[in-house]
Design an enzyme around this catalytic site. Structure first.
Site, PDB file in Angstrom:
ATOM      1  N   LEU A  15      11.713  16.121 -40.490  1.00  0.00           N
ATOM      2  CA  LEU A  15      11.999  14.830 -39.844  1.00  0.00           C
ATOM      3  C   LEU A  15      13.331  14.161 -40.827  1.00  0.00           C
ATOM      4  O   LEU A  15      13.057  14.811 -41.992  1.00  0.00           O
ATOM      5  CB  LEU A  15      11.092  14.091 -39.801  1.00  0.00           C
ATOM      6  CG  LEU A  15       9.317  14.894 -39.012  1.00  0.00           C
ATOM      7  CD1 LEU A  15       8.268  13.522 -39.452  1.00  0.00           C
ATOM      8  CD2 LEU A  15      10.146  14.859 -37.825  1.00  0.00           C
ATOM      9  N   CYS A  16      13.874  13.556 -39.843  1.00  0.00           N
ATOM     10  CA  CYS A  16      15.271  12.422 -40.531  1.00  0.00           C
ATOM     11  C   CYS A  16      15.006  12.498 -41.704  1.00  0.00           C
ATOM     12  O   CYS A  16      13.710  11.820 -41.850  1.00  0.00           O
ATOM     13  CB  CYS A  16      15.583  11.867 -39.076  1.00  0.00           C
ATOM     14  SG  CYS A  16      16.922  10.930 -39.739  1.00  0.00           S
ATOM     15  N   PRO A  17      15.524  12.259 -42.658  1.00  0.00           N
ATOM     16  CA  PRO A  17      16.248  12.515 -42.777  1.00  0.00           C
ATOM     17  C   PRO A  17      16.915  14.465 -42.968  1.00  0.00           C
ATOM     18  O   PRO A  17      17.779  14.457 -43.756  1.00  0.00           O
ATOM     19  CB  PRO A  17      17.286  11.975 -43.358  1.00  0.00           C
ATOM     20  CG  PRO A  17      16.408  11.816 -45.167  1.00  0.00           C
ATOM     21  CD  PRO A  17      15.263  11.388 -44.194  1.00  0.00           C
ATOM     22  N   MET A  18      15.632  14.931 -43.358  1.00  0.00           N
ATOM     23  CA  MET A  18      15.555  15.736 -44.447  1.00  0.00           C
ATOM     24  C   MET A  18      16.470  17.101 -43.702  1.00  0.00           C
ATOM     25  O   MET A  18      17.015  17.779 -44.396  1.00  0.00           O
ATOM     26  CB  MET A  18      14.037  16.692 -44.077  1.00  0.00           C
ATOM     27  CG  MET A  18      13.137  15.198 -45.418  1.00  0.00           C
ATOM     28  SD  MET A  18      14.435  15.640 -47.154  1.00  0.00           S
ATOM     29  CE  MET A  18      13.950  17.032 -47.281  1.00  0.00           C
ATOM     30  N   ASP A  42      13.479  19.076 -35.467  1.00  0.00           N
ATOM     31  CA  ASP A  42      13.068  17.365 -35.138  1.00  0.00           C
ATOM     32  C   ASP A  42      14.795  16.546 -34.180  1.00  0.00           C
ATOM     33  O   ASP A  42      15.645  17.774 -34.377  1.00  0.00           O
ATOM     34  CB  ASP A  42      14.409  16.214 -36.019  1.00  0.00           C
ATOM     35  CG  ASP A  42      14.553  15.028 -36.338  1.00  0.00           C
ATOM     36  OD1 ASP A  42      14.359  14.574 -35.214  1.00  0.00           O
ATOM     37  OD2 ASP A  42      14.865  14.529 -37.633  1.00  0.00           O
TER      38      ASP A  42
END
Length: 77
Positions: A15-18, A42
């Site tokens: 999930l953001c920001p990954m 995502d």
């Protein structure tokens, strides 16, 4: 002129920001002209990764979303 290469990055289930962080880490070892094909789940990556590319001088070649999976092809600038 050296040949460019294409690489892949699996950022699925992140999930953001990954996804953007993984892209940032991955391009450090690549050369100008190389391409990186990123796979994400995502949907925010469709906006986040191209925005990151604009800031860092890379080019998005194509984006697509198929069955909830996002694929982004980046060419390093």
């Amino acid at each position: 002129m050296s040949e460019s290469s294409e690489y892949q990055l699996d950022a699925r289930r992140l999930l953001c920001p990954m996804p953007v962080i993984r892209v940032q880490d991955r391009v450090k070892g690549l050369a100008t002209g190389d391409r990186l094909r990123v796979f994400c789940t995502d949907p925010g990556a469709l906006a986040d990764v191209p925005a990151w590319c604009r800031v860092h001088g890379h080019r998005v070649i194509e984006t697509q979303e198929i069955d909830g999976e996002v694929e982004i092809l980046i060419e390093l600038g």
